[in-house]
Design an enzyme around this catalytic site. Structure first.
Site, PDB file in Angstrom:
ATOM      1  N   PHE A 145      26.301 -27.272  21.133  1.00 49.78           N
ATOM      2  CA  PHE A 145      25.307 -27.852  22.038  1.00 49.78           C
ATOM      3  C   PHE A 145      25.165 -29.356  21.818  1.00 49.78           C
ATOM      4  CE2 PHE A 145      21.024 -28.780  23.680  1.00 49.78           C
ATOM      5  CZ  PHE A 145      21.226 -28.339  24.982  1.00 49.78           C
ATOM      6  N   LYS A 194      13.420 -15.886  22.186  1.00 48.65           N
ATOM      7  CA  LYS A 194      14.348 -15.147  23.050  1.00 48.65           C
ATOM      8  C   LYS A 194      15.611 -14.737  22.317  1.00 48.65           C
ATOM      9  CE  LYS A 194      17.162 -18.753  23.343  1.00 48.65           C
ATOM     10  NZ  LYS A 194      18.610 -18.817  23.039  1.00 48.65           N
ATOM     11  N   SER A 206      26.489 -16.110  24.796  1.00 49.99           N
ATOM     12  CA  SER A 206      25.340 -16.216  23.897  1.00 49.99           C
ATOM     13  C   SER A 206      25.704 -15.641  22.531  1.00 49.99           C
ATOM     14  CB  SER A 206      24.144 -15.458  24.477  1.00 49.99           C
ATOM     15  OG  SER A 206      23.191 -15.164  23.478  1.00 49.99           O
ATOM     16  N   VAL A 260      25.920 -20.229  13.830  1.00 47.85           N
ATOM     17  CA  VAL A 260      24.601 -19.700  13.497  1.00 47.85           C
ATOM     18  C   VAL A 260      24.044 -18.893  14.667  1.00 47.85           C
ATOM     19  CG1 VAL A 260      22.224 -20.294  12.919  1.00 47.85           C
ATOM     20  CG2 VAL A 260      24.126 -21.581  11.923  1.00 47.85           C
ATOM     21  N   GLU A 308      20.605 -17.695  15.458  1.00 48.76           N
ATOM     22  CA  GLU A 308      19.238 -17.901  14.966  1.00 48.76           C
ATOM     23  C   GLU A 308      18.381 -16.635  15.030  1.00 48.76           C
ATOM     24  OE1 GLU A 308      17.911 -20.503  13.568  1.00 48.76           O
ATOM     25  OE2 GLU A 308      19.125 -22.243  14.100  1.00 48.76           O
TER      26      GLU A 308
END
Length: 338
Positions: free
Chosen positions: A15, A192, A255, A280, A282
Site C-alpha cells: 500500500f 473489518k 485481501s 502482515v 492484521e
C-alpha cells in the site's frame, strides 16, 4: 494540476508503494523510505517492487531511500504505512527527523497489541509535533497500483490536513473524500480485518451468496456496536471506510485477511498460513484484542467469539455456526437517526 509538494512515504509494502506511485504520477517530489538497500535499488533502477506489487511498473520519478532523515527532510506531508507491530518503534526513529507542523497521515489498518491503541493514538504519543490524519477505505493495493478507479477517506480534526491530502492524491483514478471522525474511520479499517477472515473461511467451505451476505451485514452490525461503545460515530461505518472496506476485504482474494480465512477453511494451520502469506495480516492480532474488549466491555460480538474459538480453541466451524444460528435474535438495524 495545482501545487507541487514534497512528500515522503514511510514503509516499503504494497500500500505504501501504491500511494507513493500515485503522488509521483501527480507530479509531486516523492521519496519512499524502505528498510533494505536491495528493495531501494529495485525501485530506483528497475522502477518496480516485485515482492509486494509483482508486475506493476512504477513511475520512474519515484525515489526510494534507506535514510529516514533524508527521506522526510523538507517534506510538506508524510504518509506512515508501517505494520502495527512496528509502528511505535519507527515513529520513535522519526521523532527527531520530522519538522514541527508537518502533515502526517497514517494508513495502517491495525491496533497496537500491547496497548490496544489505534495508530493515530500511538503517533500522537510519539510525534506530538505533527498535524495528524488517517486514511482508510476499500483500497486494495494491487488494484490501486494498477490505476483502477478507487475511493478513499482522509479524516482529521484539522481541515487543512484533509484539504492538502485531497490535493495531493486526487487524480483521474483516485477519489479522496474528507471526514472528521478520525477515530471512527481508523477503527473501521482495523475491525473489518477480523471479519474478512470469517468471510474467507466461509468461501472456502463453499457457503452460498446468501450466507456471505448475512456474514457481511452482521459483521457491520458488530463493528458499529463496538464503535459506539468506543465513542465513534456509527454513521461513519456506512461510508467507504466502513461498509466499503468491509465489502471488498470480505469478497476479494486480493485481501490478505480473506486469504488467511480461506486457507484456514481448507484445514491449514494458522502459523503455516501466516508464514506462507509473506505479508502482515492484521486481523489475526486484532481478533484477540476484540475478543478481550468485548468481554471487558460486555459487547455482544458472536462472530468475533466464534472465529476466536475456531482459531485458538480448535472448535469446528460447523459447531460454531450451529451455536450462532441458535443465538438470541437481536434487532436487524440497531442505530437509526432520531
Amino acid at each position: 494540476m495545482g501545487n507541487k509538494y514534497k512528500v515522503a512515504i514511510i514503509g516499503g509494502g504494497s500500500f505504501g508503494t501504491a500511494i507513493a506511485n500515485i503522488m509521483a504520477d501527480n507530479g509531486h517530489d516523492t521519496c519512499q523510505w524502505m528498510r533494505t538497500a536491495e528493495r531501494v535499488d529495485e525501485v530506483n533502477t528497475k522502477h518496480s517492487n516485485e515482492v509486494y506489487l509483482p508486475g506493476i511498473q512504477l513511475n520512474p520519478a519515484l525515489r526510494a531511500s534507506t535514510d529516514l532523515r533524508e527521506t522526510v527532510a523538507g517534506c510538506n506531508a508524510v504518509f506512515f504505512s508501517i505494520p502495527s507491530k512496528s509502528s511505535r518503534d519507527v515513529a520513535r526513529q522519526l521523532a527527531d527527523c520530522i519538522a514541527p507542523g508537518t502533515i502526517l497521515v497514517s494508513t495502517t489498518k491495525g491496533i497496537e497489541f500491547e496497548s490496544n491503541k489505534l495508530m493515530s493514538q500511538v503517533l500522537k504519543e510519539e510525534l506530538p509535533q505533527v498535524r495528524l490524519g488517517v486514511m482508510s477505505g476499500p483500497n486494495l493495493a494491487k488494484e490501486l497500483a494498477a490505476r483502477m478507479i478507487t475511493g478513499t477517506v482522509i479524516a482529521s480534526e484539522d481541515e487543512g490536513v484533509t484539504t492538502t491530502i485531497q490535493e495531493l492524491l486526487q487524480c483521474s483514478y483516485f477519489r479522496v473524500y474528507a471526514g472528521s471522525d478520525m477515530y471512527g474511520v481508523e477503527l473501521a479499517g482495523a475491525l473489518k480485518n477480523v471479519y474478512a477472515i470469517t468471510a474467507g473461511m466461509a468461501a472456502a467451505l463453499g457457503c452460498g451468496h446468501n450466507t456471505i451476505s448475512m456474514l457481511i451485514t452482521r459483521s457491520l452490525a458488530e463493528m458499529s456496536r463496538y464503535a459506539v461503545i468506543k465513542g465513534a460515530d456509527p454513521l461513519t461505518f456506512l461510508g467507504l471506510a466502513g461498509v466499503g472496506d468491509l465489502f471488498v476485504t470480505c469478497t476479494s482474494p486480493l485481501s490478505r485477511n480473506y486469504r488467511v480465512g480461506y486457507e484456514l477453511g481448507q484445514g491449514r494451520d494458522l502459523n503455516e498460513v501466516v508464514e506462507s502469506l509473506g505479508q502482515v495480516a492484521e486481523g489475526v492480532n486484532t481478533l484477540r484484542l476484540m475478543k478481550e474488549q468485548s468481554e471487558l466491555l460486555d459487547i455482544y460480538m458472536p462472530l468475533v467469539h466464534g472465529l476466536y474459538d475456531i482459531i485458538y480453541n480448535g472448535r469446528k466451524v460447523s459447531e460454531v455456526i450451529g451455536t450462532m444460528m441458535c443465538a438470541e435474535q437481536n434487532r436487524d438495524v440497531e442505530f437509526t437517526l432520531q
